[in-house]
Structure formats: structure tokens, C-alpha cells
Design a protein around this motif. Structure first.
Motif, PDB file in Angstrom:
ATOM      1  N   GLU A  24     -11.247 -24.197   4.974  1.00 52.53           N
ATOM      2  CA  GLU A  24     -10.642 -23.192   3.811  1.00 52.53           C
ATOM      3  C   GLU A  24     -10.899 -23.876   2.520  1.00 52.53           C
ATOM      4  N   SER A  26      -8.531 -24.392   0.416  1.00 52.93           N
ATOM      5  CA  SER A  26      -6.971 -24.724  -0.314  1.00 52.93           C
ATOM      6  C   SER A  26      -7.131 -26.297   0.017  1.00 52.93           C
ATOM      7  N   THR A  28      -4.508 -28.293   0.446  1.00 55.31           N
ATOM      8  CA  THR A  28      -3.494 -28.410   1.243  1.00 55.31           C
ATOM      9  C   THR A  28      -4.036 -28.103   2.702  1.00 55.31           C
ATOM     10  N   ARG A  29      -4.667 -26.966   2.999  1.00 53.44           N
ATOM     11  CA  ARG A  29      -5.243 -26.550   4.273  1.00 53.44           C
ATOM     12  C   ARG A  29      -6.072 -27.725   4.835  1.00 53.44           C
ATOM     13  N   ARG A 103      -3.087 -24.876  -9.286  1.00 49.79           N
ATOM     14  CA  ARG A 103      -3.426 -24.503  -8.157  1.00 49.79           C
ATOM     15  C   ARG A 103      -4.185 -25.532  -7.146  1.00 49.79           C
ATOM     16  N   ASP A 104      -4.324 -25.472  -6.033  1.00 51.81           N
ATOM     17  CA  ASP A 104      -4.721 -26.726  -5.213  1.00 51.81           C
ATOM     18  C   ASP A 104      -6.301 -26.023  -4.485  1.00 51.81           C
ATOM     19  N   GLU A 105      -6.987 -24.720  -4.937  1.00 49.04           N
ATOM     20  CA  GLU A 105      -8.017 -24.411  -4.337  1.00 49.04           C
ATOM     21  C   GLU A 105      -9.247 -25.023  -5.105  1.00 49.04           C
TER      22      GLU A 105
END
Length: 163
Positions: A24, A26, A28-29, A103-105
């Protein structure tokens, strides 16, 4: 020694979901995927260590096969410490990404797109580098000798934000 099918299914699910989350965009993912992969690996090492036995302290009264092997336990402990360090590092990256961009992407950039479009080229080949890279090249702006380059959004010496 018999194979515990439930443990193998749990390890397979942990690996499958962990790899899926790693792919992913992100962060976080990605962090959750790494955590699932490390837990699946710890279960694999524990299962590979064999059945439980007596404590690995030698007193001479038992045969060698009746003791448990301490190596898998040491490997799991080392893996836990390494995964804790990687988790802390990724949490720091996620926090910094959130502070800077909300954002964390992970975003694409021009170089990623250029490499993705470029035909496959192996550095060890004797062939020439493909010449289709001119599409993304920008002509650099000529600067005056006394002109300084500052990043946008960064405060200068006078305290004003550069735009």
C-alpha cells in the motif's frame, strides 16, 4: 513431531495480509504490514524450534533430546528487538510526514514516473542507455551569482516565509 495445521494457517494469513499491507502507499498500512510479517516470522521460528522440553540448563540427569533448544527463543527475542526499532523508526517517519504534509501517503515524483516508463535497462549491459528520458527533463533557470535558492515554505533569515 506433528505439524500443527492451525499454526500454519495463522502464519500463512499473517504473511499474506502483511505482504498486502506492505504494498500500500500509506505509511500506516506499511507499518501494520511489517508488524504482521514480524509476528508471522516469530511464529515460524517458534514452530521450527520443535516441541517443548525441559529447561535448557544441563544437569546431566536427562538425555540430550529431552531439552528444549534455546536458539529459537534467542532468535525470537532478537527479532522482537529489531521489529521494535523498525516500528519506532516508521512511527517517526509517519509523524514527520503528517506534520509536513498532513498525510501519510507516499507520493510519486517525476523521477519515479520516468523510470517506470523507461524500457528495461540493465547497468551491466553493454548497450547504450535508452534516449527517451528527454520528455521529463526541465531546462534549468539561470541564476545570478548573488541569488540564493531557498525552499518554499521555509522561513528566511528575516523571519518571513518564502513563497
Amino acid at each position: 513431531m506433528t505439524v500443527n495445521l492451525t499454526l500454519l494457517v495463522v502464519m500463512g494469513v499473517l504473511y499474506a495480509v502483511g505482504v498486502y499491507l506492505l504494498l500500500e502507499r500509506s505509511l500506516t498500512r506499511v507499518l501494520l504490514g511489517l508488524m504482521l510479517l514480524t509476528n508471522g516470522t516469530n511464529l515460524l521460528i517458534l514452530h521450527a524450534g520443535g516441541s517443548a522440553g525441559s529447561a535448557p540448563l544441563y544437569d546431566g540427569s536427562l538425555a540430550a533430546e529431552e531439552y528444549s533448544d534455546p536458539l529459537p527463543q534467542a532468535l525470537i527475542l532478537t527479532a522482537i528487538v529489531i521489529s521494535l526499532a523498525v516500528t519506532a523508526f516508521l512511527l517517526g517517519m509517519i509523524y514527520r510526514s503528517w506534520v509536513l504534509g498532513r498525510r501519510d501517503e507516499i507520493q510519486d515524483d517525476v523521477e519515479d514516473r520516468r523510470v517506470a516508463r523507461q524500457s528495461s535497462y540493465d547497468v551491466e549491459d553493454d548497450a547504450e542507455v535508452p534516449a527517451d528520458t528527454t520528455e521529463f527533463e526541465e531546462t534549468p533557470r539561470r541564476r545570478e551569482p548573488d541569488e540564493t535558492v531557498e525552499a518554499p515554505g521555509v522561513r528566511g533569515v528575516d523571519g518571513r516565509e518564502n513563497r
